[in-house]
Design a protein around this motif. Sequence first.
Motif, PDB file in Angstrom:
ATOM      1  N   GLY A 111      -8.111  -1.790  -2.985  1.00 19.71           N
ATOM      2  CA  GLY A 111      -7.786  -1.600  -1.576  1.00 19.71           C
ATOM      3  C   GLY A 111      -6.641  -0.630  -1.380  1.00 19.71           C
ATOM      4  O   GLY A 111      -6.652   0.205  -0.466  1.00 19.71           O
ATOM      5  N   ILE A 112      -5.626  -0.739  -2.234  1.00 23.19           N
ATOM      6  CA  ILE A 112      -4.475   0.161  -2.140  1.00 23.19           C
ATOM      7  C   ILE A 112      -4.840   1.561  -2.622  1.00 23.19           C
ATOM      8  O   ILE A 112      -4.521   2.568  -1.980  1.00 23.19           O
ATOM      9  CB  ILE A 112      -3.291  -0.404  -2.952  1.00 23.19           C
ATOM     10  CG1 ILE A 112      -2.839  -1.729  -2.359  1.00 23.19           C
ATOM     11  CG2 ILE A 112      -2.143   0.597  -2.998  1.00 23.19           C
ATOM     12  CD1 ILE A 112      -1.834  -2.481  -3.216  1.00 23.19           C
TER      13      ILE A 112
ATOM     14  N   PRO B  37     -14.149  -7.113   1.838  1.00 25.06           N
ATOM     15  CA  PRO B  37     -13.319  -7.152   3.036  1.00 25.06           C
ATOM     16  C   PRO B  37     -11.841  -6.835   2.809  1.00 25.06           C
ATOM     17  O   PRO B  37     -11.224  -6.171   3.655  1.00 25.06           O
ATOM     18  CB  PRO B  37     -13.501  -8.586   3.536  1.00 25.06           C
ATOM     19  CG  PRO B  37     -14.890  -8.934   3.131  1.00 25.06           C
ATOM     20  CD  PRO B  37     -15.064  -8.285   1.781  1.00 25.06           C
ATOM     21  N   VAL B  38     -11.265  -7.268   1.700  1.00 19.68           N
ATOM     22  CA  VAL B  38      -9.855  -6.947   1.445  1.00 19.68           C
ATOM     23  C   VAL B  38      -9.663  -5.440   1.348  1.00 19.68           C
ATOM     24  O   VAL B  38      -8.682  -4.886   1.860  1.00 19.68           O
ATOM     25  CB  VAL B  38      -9.359  -7.643   0.156  1.00 19.68           C
ATOM     26  CG1 VAL B  38      -7.997  -7.087  -0.278  1.00 19.68           C
ATOM     27  CG2 VAL B  38      -9.255  -9.150   0.374  1.00 19.68           C
ATOM     28  N   ILE B  39     -10.608  -4.771   0.713  1.00 21.64           N
ATOM     29  CA  ILE B  39     -10.539  -3.316   0.566  1.00 21.64           C
ATOM     30  C   ILE B  39     -10.786  -2.639   1.913  1.00 21.64           C
ATOM     31  O   ILE B  39     -10.032  -1.759   2.333  1.00 21.64           O
ATOM     32  CB  ILE B  39     -11.571  -2.851  -0.473  1.00 21.64           C
ATOM     33  CG1 ILE B  39     -11.304  -3.522  -1.818  1.00 21.64           C
ATOM     34  CG2 ILE B  39     -11.559  -1.329  -0.606  1.00 21.64           C
ATOM     35  CD1 ILE B  39     -12.424  -3.348  -2.835  1.00 21.64           C
ATOM     36  N   ALA B  40     -11.837  -3.065   2.599  1.00 26.46           N
ATOM     37  CA  ALA B  40     -12.199  -2.466   3.878  1.00 26.46           C
ATOM     38  C   ALA B  40     -11.105  -2.646   4.916  1.00 26.46           C
ATOM     39  O   ALA B  40     -10.780  -1.717   5.672  1.00 26.46           O
ATOM     40  CB  ALA B  40     -13.500  -3.083   4.384  1.00 26.46           C
TER      41      ALA B  40
ATOM     42  N   HIS C 160       0.799  -1.225   0.000  1.00 30.39           N
ATOM     43  CA  HIS C 160       0.000   0.000   0.000  1.00 30.39           C
ATOM     44  C   HIS C 160       0.833   1.277   0.000  1.00 30.39           C
ATOM     45  O   HIS C 160       0.376   2.322  -0.464  1.00 30.39           O
ATOM     46  CB  HIS C 160      -1.004   0.001   1.172  1.00 30.39           C
ATOM     47  CG  HIS C 160      -0.454   0.494   2.468  1.00 30.39           C
ATOM     48  ND1 HIS C 160       0.281  -0.296   3.327  1.00 30.39           N
ATOM     49  CD2 HIS C 160      -0.522   1.713   3.064  1.00 30.39           C
ATOM     50  CE1 HIS C 160       0.627   0.400   4.392  1.00 30.39           C
ATOM     51  NE2 HIS C 160       0.154   1.624   4.254  1.00 30.39           N
ATOM     52  N   ASP C 161       2.065   1.228   0.487  1.00 28.29           N
ATOM     53  CA  ASP C 161       2.913   2.429   0.518  1.00 28.29           C
ATOM     54  C   ASP C 161       4.115   2.340  -0.412  1.00 28.29           C
ATOM     55  O   ASP C 161       4.992   3.221  -0.373  1.00 28.29           O
ATOM     56  CB  ASP C 161       3.403   2.705   1.942  1.00 28.29           C
ATOM     57  CG  ASP C 161       2.438   3.577   2.735  1.00 28.29           C
ATOM     58  OD1 ASP C 161       1.535   4.175   2.127  1.00 28.29           O
ATOM     59  OD2 ASP C 161       2.589   3.646   3.967  1.00 28.29           O
TER      60      ASP C 161
ATOM     61  N   ALA D 198      -0.823   0.663  -6.193  1.00 25.38           N
ATOM     62  CA  ALA D 198      -1.808  -0.281  -6.716  1.00 25.38           C
ATOM     63  C   ALA D 198      -1.321  -0.909  -8.013  1.00 25.38           C
ATOM     64  O   ALA D 198      -1.484  -2.120  -8.239  1.00 25.38           O
ATOM     65  CB  ALA D 198      -3.147   0.432  -6.924  1.00 25.38           C
ATOM     66  N   ASN D 199      -0.715  -0.099  -8.871  1.00 23.52           N
ATOM     67  CA  ASN D 199      -0.191  -0.619 -10.134  1.00 23.52           C
ATOM     68  C   ASN D 199       0.956  -1.599  -9.909  1.00 23.52           C
ATOM     69  O   ASN D 199       1.066  -2.625 -10.594  1.00 23.52           O
ATOM     70  CB  ASN D 199       0.268   0.528 -11.025  1.00 23.52           C
ATOM     71  CG  ASN D 199      -0.888   1.334 -11.589  1.00 23.52           C
ATOM     72  OD1 ASN D 199      -2.042   0.876 -11.576  1.00 23.52           O
ATOM     73  ND2 ASN D 199      -0.605   2.524 -12.077  1.00 23.52           N
ATOM     74  N   ALA D 200       1.820  -1.282  -8.934  1.00 24.35           N
ATOM     75  CA  ALA D 200       2.935  -2.177  -8.628  1.00 24.35           C
ATOM     76  C   ALA D 200       2.420  -3.521  -8.126  1.00 24.35           C
ATOM     77  O   ALA D 200       2.928  -4.585  -8.508  1.00 24.35           O
ATOM     78  CB  ALA D 200       3.858  -1.537  -7.587  1.00 24.35           C
ATOM     79  N   ALA D 201       1.395  -3.482  -7.272  1.00 20.15           N
ATOM     80  CA  ALA D 201       0.809  -4.725  -6.767  1.00 20.15           C
ATOM     81  C   ALA D 201       0.170  -5.518  -7.892  1.00 20.15           C
ATOM     82  O   ALA D 201       0.306  -6.745  -7.962  1.00 20.15           O
ATOM     83  CB  ALA D 201      -0.221  -4.413  -5.682  1.00 20.15           C
TER      84      ALA D 201
END
Length: 219
Positions: free
Chosen positions: A114-115, A129-132, A71-72, A91-94
């Motif tokens: 989520g990110i 849930p993954v996002i939350a 996320h960071d 998000a793009n890297a993930a």
Amino acid sequence: MTDALLSTANIHGIKVPDSRLGRAITEFIRDTENELLFNHSSRVFFFGAIAGRQRGLSFNPELLYAAAMFHDIGLMPSHSSEHLRFEVDGANAARDFLAGHGVDPSDIERVWTGIALHTTPGVPEFMHPVIALTTAGVEMDVLGLTYDQYEDEVREAVVKAFPRSANFKEDIIQAFYDGIRHKPDTTFGNVKADVIADKEPHFHRGNFCSVIRGSRWKA
């Protein structure tokens, strides 16, 4: 924490996913981020996963781990674009990483979202849930919004496993600033504008009403 201890850490029934994907995520983030962000991201996973248990949510630990750990990463020079929000860079890297490991596109989309939304309060909590839970972990570790919802021994165990720096509050603000200072316009409409304003007192942030009034529409 060493890699051996990391793989066996069990806090309130939560463990780092000891799978091929989980180990690959750990290795990649450890090699890419500094200790401050690696430990912070690890705590985000644990606080988010524990929140999921408390709320009775069903979630895939690998996907939550991916979202929390990436996320960071958009704050790091190696993954920071010139014009995109750092959240989107992360998000793009993930997305690229998970696609390279054969993760289902629909699961990748949840991690991406989520990110991308982890600094947008009031929305992620109503989503998958993954996002939350990614946002829940961030809000706990950075803002302490749900501090009292975790028992003392749980908070202490997470911090013992993944220590906060002696001056974490200021250190994380500085890390945010260092990661976005070269593209302040990307903070328009989100909380990171506060970081630029804190470090640069003469910073003039974008104004939503000014954009409306300054558009080419006549009325």
